[in-house]
Design a protein around this motif. Structure first.
Motif, PDB file in Angstrom:
ATOM      1  N   ASP A 190       2.403  20.189   4.151  1.00  0.00           N
ATOM      2  CA  ASP A 190       2.207  18.743   4.079  1.00  0.00           C
ATOM      3  C   ASP A 190       3.124  18.130   3.146  1.00  0.00           C
ATOM      4  O   ASP A 190       3.938  17.119   3.145  1.00  0.00           O
ATOM      5  CB  ASP A 190       0.998  18.173   4.239  1.00  0.00           C
ATOM      6  CG  ASP A 190       0.302  18.377   5.480  1.00  0.00           C
ATOM      7  OD1 ASP A 190       0.923  18.450   6.608  1.00  0.00           O
ATOM      8  OD2 ASP A 190      -1.054  18.469   5.344  1.00  0.00           O
ATOM      9  N   LEU A 191       2.950  18.598   1.894  1.00  0.00           N
ATOM     10  CA  LEU A 191       3.577  18.170   0.538  1.00  0.00           C
ATOM     11  C   LEU A 191       4.882  18.285   0.459  1.00  0.00           C
ATOM     12  O   LEU A 191       5.557  17.667   0.176  1.00  0.00           O
ATOM     13  CB  LEU A 191       2.731  18.522  -0.677  1.00  0.00           C
ATOM     14  CG  LEU A 191       1.063  17.991  -0.733  1.00  0.00           C
ATOM     15  CD1 LEU A 191       0.288  18.987  -1.602  1.00  0.00           C
ATOM     16  CD2 LEU A 191       1.206  16.838  -1.297  1.00  0.00           C
ATOM     17  N   ALA A 192       5.168  19.689   0.890  1.00  0.00           N
ATOM     18  CA  ALA A 192       6.694  20.314   0.850  1.00  0.00           C
ATOM     19  C   ALA A 192       7.455  19.127   1.800  1.00  0.00           C
ATOM     20  O   ALA A 192       8.650  18.920   1.426  1.00  0.00           O
ATOM     21  CB  ALA A 192       6.603  21.547   1.213  1.00  0.00           C
ATOM     22  N   HIS A 193       6.905  19.007   2.917  1.00  0.00           N
ATOM     23  CA  HIS A 193       7.696  18.121   3.957  1.00  0.00           C
ATOM     24  C   HIS A 193       7.658  16.852   3.428  1.00  0.00           C
ATOM     25  O   HIS A 193       8.621  15.881   3.568  1.00  0.00           O
ATOM     26  CB  HIS A 193       6.663  18.075   5.364  1.00  0.00           C
ATOM     27  CG  HIS A 193       6.815  19.516   6.176  1.00  0.00           C
ATOM     28  ND1 HIS A 193       8.212  20.100   6.433  1.00  0.00           N
ATOM     29  CD2 HIS A 193       6.122  20.313   6.558  1.00  0.00           C
ATOM     30  CE1 HIS A 193       8.027  21.012   7.337  1.00  0.00           C
ATOM     31  NE2 HIS A 193       6.832  21.123   7.313  1.00  0.00           N
ATOM     32  N   LEU A 194       6.725  16.192   2.750  1.00  0.00           N
ATOM     33  CA  LEU A 194       6.630  14.783   2.422  1.00  0.00           C
ATOM     34  C   LEU A 194       7.791  14.723   1.347  1.00  0.00           C
ATOM     35  O   LEU A 194       8.577  13.731   1.285  1.00  0.00           O
ATOM     36  CB  LEU A 194       5.433  14.526   1.563  1.00  0.00           C
ATOM     37  CG  LEU A 194       5.315  13.102   0.960  1.00  0.00           C
ATOM     38  CD1 LEU A 194       5.718  11.822   2.104  1.00  0.00           C
ATOM     39  CD2 LEU A 194       3.940  12.656   0.413  1.00  0.00           C
ATOM     40  N   GLU A 195       7.968  15.508   0.317  1.00  0.00           N
ATOM     41  CA  GLU A 195       9.066  15.406  -0.571  1.00  0.00           C
ATOM     42  C   GLU A 195      10.462  15.542   0.145  1.00  0.00           C
ATOM     43  O   GLU A 195      11.240  14.872  -0.389  1.00  0.00           O
ATOM     44  CB  GLU A 195       8.807  16.578  -1.530  1.00  0.00           C
ATOM     45  CG  GLU A 195       9.510  16.453  -3.005  1.00  0.00           C
ATOM     46  CD  GLU A 195       9.297  15.243  -3.679  1.00  0.00           C
ATOM     47  OE1 GLU A 195       9.826  14.736  -4.431  1.00  0.00           O
ATOM     48  OE2 GLU A 195       8.042  14.475  -3.451  1.00  0.00           O
ATOM     49  N   ARG A 196      10.479  16.354   1.119  1.00  0.00           N
ATOM     50  CA  ARG A 196      11.905  16.249   1.716  1.00  0.00           C
ATOM     51  C   ARG A 196      11.921  15.485   3.092  1.00  0.00           C
ATOM     52  O   ARG A 196      12.997  15.705   3.704  1.00  0.00           O
ATOM     53  CB  ARG A 196      12.211  17.801   2.319  1.00  0.00           C
ATOM     54  CG  ARG A 196      12.189  18.842   0.798  1.00  0.00           C
ATOM     55  CD  ARG A 196      13.482  18.633   0.441  1.00  0.00           C
ATOM     56  NE  ARG A 196      13.691  19.709  -0.674  1.00  0.00           N
ATOM     57  CZ  ARG A 196      13.770  19.495  -1.925  1.00  0.00           C
ATOM     58  NH1 ARG A 196      13.979  18.313  -2.611  1.00  0.00           N
ATOM     59  NH2 ARG A 196      13.856  20.426  -3.024  1.00  0.00           N
ATOM     60  N   LEU A 197      10.935  14.948   3.461  1.00  0.00           N
ATOM     61  CA  LEU A 197      10.837  14.141   4.813  1.00  0.00           C
ATOM     62  C   LEU A 197      11.140  15.015   5.863  1.00  0.00           C
ATOM     63  O   LEU A 197      12.108  14.595   6.752  1.00  0.00           O
ATOM     64  CB  LEU A 197      11.819  12.629   4.775  1.00  0.00           C
ATOM     65  CG  LEU A 197      11.225  11.600   3.352  1.00  0.00           C
ATOM     66  CD1 LEU A 197      12.451  10.782   3.699  1.00  0.00           C
ATOM     67  CD2 LEU A 197      10.024  11.383   3.419  1.00  0.00           C
ATOM     68  N   SER A 198      10.484  15.998   6.006  1.00  0.00           N
ATOM     69  CA  SER A 198      11.223  16.933   7.071  1.00  0.00           C
ATOM     70  C   SER A 198      10.005  17.544   7.978  1.00  0.00           C
ATOM     71  O   SER A 198      10.306  18.356   8.673  1.00  0.00           O
ATOM     72  CB  SER A 198      11.322  18.097   6.008  1.00  0.00           C
ATOM     73  OG  SER A 198      10.536  18.822   5.556  1.00  0.00           O
ATOM     74  N   ASP A 199       8.730  17.067   8.206  1.00  0.00           N
ATOM     75  CA  ASP A 199       8.128  17.368   9.180  1.00  0.00           C
ATOM     76  C   ASP A 199       8.281  17.004  10.526  1.00  0.00           C
ATOM     77  O   ASP A 199       8.489  15.683  10.675  1.00  0.00           O
ATOM     78  CB  ASP A 199       6.304  16.663   8.772  1.00  0.00           C
ATOM     79  CG  ASP A 199       5.356  17.279   9.766  1.00  0.00           C
ATOM     80  OD1 ASP A 199       5.607  17.015  10.969  1.00  0.00           O
ATOM     81  OD2 ASP A 199       4.487  17.911   9.423  1.00  0.00           O
ATOM     82  N   GLN A 200       8.680  17.886  11.305  1.00  0.00           N
ATOM     83  CA  GLN A 200       9.314  17.356  12.741  1.00  0.00           C
ATOM     84  C   GLN A 200       8.273  16.836  13.596  1.00  0.00           C
ATOM     85  O   GLN A 200       8.735  15.831  14.485  1.00  0.00           O
ATOM     86  CB  GLN A 200       9.748  18.813  13.388  1.00  0.00           C
ATOM     87  CG  GLN A 200      10.975  19.479  12.632  1.00  0.00           C
ATOM     88  CD  GLN A 200      12.106  18.465  12.500  1.00  0.00           C
ATOM     89  OE1 GLN A 200      12.495  17.715  13.790  1.00  0.00           O
ATOM     90  NE2 GLN A 200      12.592  18.438  11.258  1.00  0.00           N
ATOM     91  N   THR A 201       6.971  16.790  13.449  1.00  0.00           N
ATOM     92  CA  THR A 201       5.895  16.186  14.393  1.00  0.00           C
ATOM     93  C   THR A 201       6.164  14.814  13.825  1.00  0.00           C
ATOM     94  O   THR A 201       6.061  13.633  14.741  1.00  0.00           O
ATOM     95  CB  THR A 201       4.620  16.652  14.080  1.00  0.00           C
ATOM     96  OG1 THR A 201       4.673  17.885  14.220  1.00  0.00           O
ATOM     97  CG2 THR A 201       3.495  15.901  14.876  1.00  0.00           C
ATOM     98  N   ILE A 202       6.115  14.378  12.823  1.00  0.00           N
ATOM     99  CA  ILE A 202       6.672  13.032  12.052  1.00  0.00           C
ATOM    100  C   ILE A 202       7.805  12.472  12.694  1.00  0.00           C
ATOM    101  O   ILE A 202       7.896  11.411  13.292  1.00  0.00           O
ATOM    102  CB  ILE A 202       6.138  13.006  10.690  1.00  0.00           C
ATOM    103  CG1 ILE A 202       4.921  13.279  10.211  1.00  0.00           C
ATOM    104  CG2 ILE A 202       6.713  11.313  10.196  1.00  0.00           C
ATOM    105  CD1 ILE A 202       4.403  13.620   8.866  1.00  0.00           C
TER     106      ILE A 202
END
Length: 161
Positions: free
Chosen positions: A92-104
């Protein structure tokens, strides 16, 4: 995806509000970037304290997340542990930093999603608003399931004579 809970949802929403109202934002600053702003809300540390802790080791948030060790005693690892305790995962934190979570990202219209930039205040706000909404929906769904299971369990209990 993060474990939905009211405290985490509220922290994300407070972070969004702070960013909307002019809180310091600088993607290259460990305490004022995407994760840094959320960390401020979850840990009550200042951006300066977060940055100071991060500078005790090498790398940006993603590198620090890769090197994360919950028993190291490093202040950055203790801070990450606190964020994990709030319901987040390393991913979650890695995705937040890169804005990369595909679900979001799938919740954001494609034409907007395709133009998103990980170091844009407005894009971070949109990403975090979308994330908070998804977590709220999941939390409500989980509550409804829990309530339904409690009712079913009650209905299936033998009557007391």
């Amino acid at each position: 995806m993060a474990k939905p809970n009211p405290q985490l949802i509220s922290a994300i929403e407070r972070t969004v509000l702070k960013l909307q109202t002019g809180a310091p934002y600088e993607w290259g600053h460990m305490g004022a970037c995407n994760c840094g702003n959320l960390a401020q809300e979850l840990t009550k540390l200042t951006k300066g304290e977060i940055h100071q802790y991060a500078m005790q080791r090498h790398g940006d948030w993603n590198e620090q997340l890769i090197d994360y060790c919950p028993t190291s005693g490093y202040p950055m690892d203790l801070m990450i542990s606190k964020m994990i305790d709030a319901g987040l995962s390393i991913d979650d934190l890695a995705h937040l930093e890169r804005l990369s979570d595909q679900t979001i990202l799938r919740q954001i219209p494609k034409e907007r999603r395709d133009k998103m930039n990980q170091n844009s205040r407005e894009d971070v706000i949109l990403y975090m608003q979308t994330w908070a909404n998804l977590l709220r929906e999941k939390w409500i769904e989980n509550q409804e399931i829990s309530d339904a299971l409690r009712v079913e369990k009650k209905l299936n209990q033998p009557a007391l004579v």
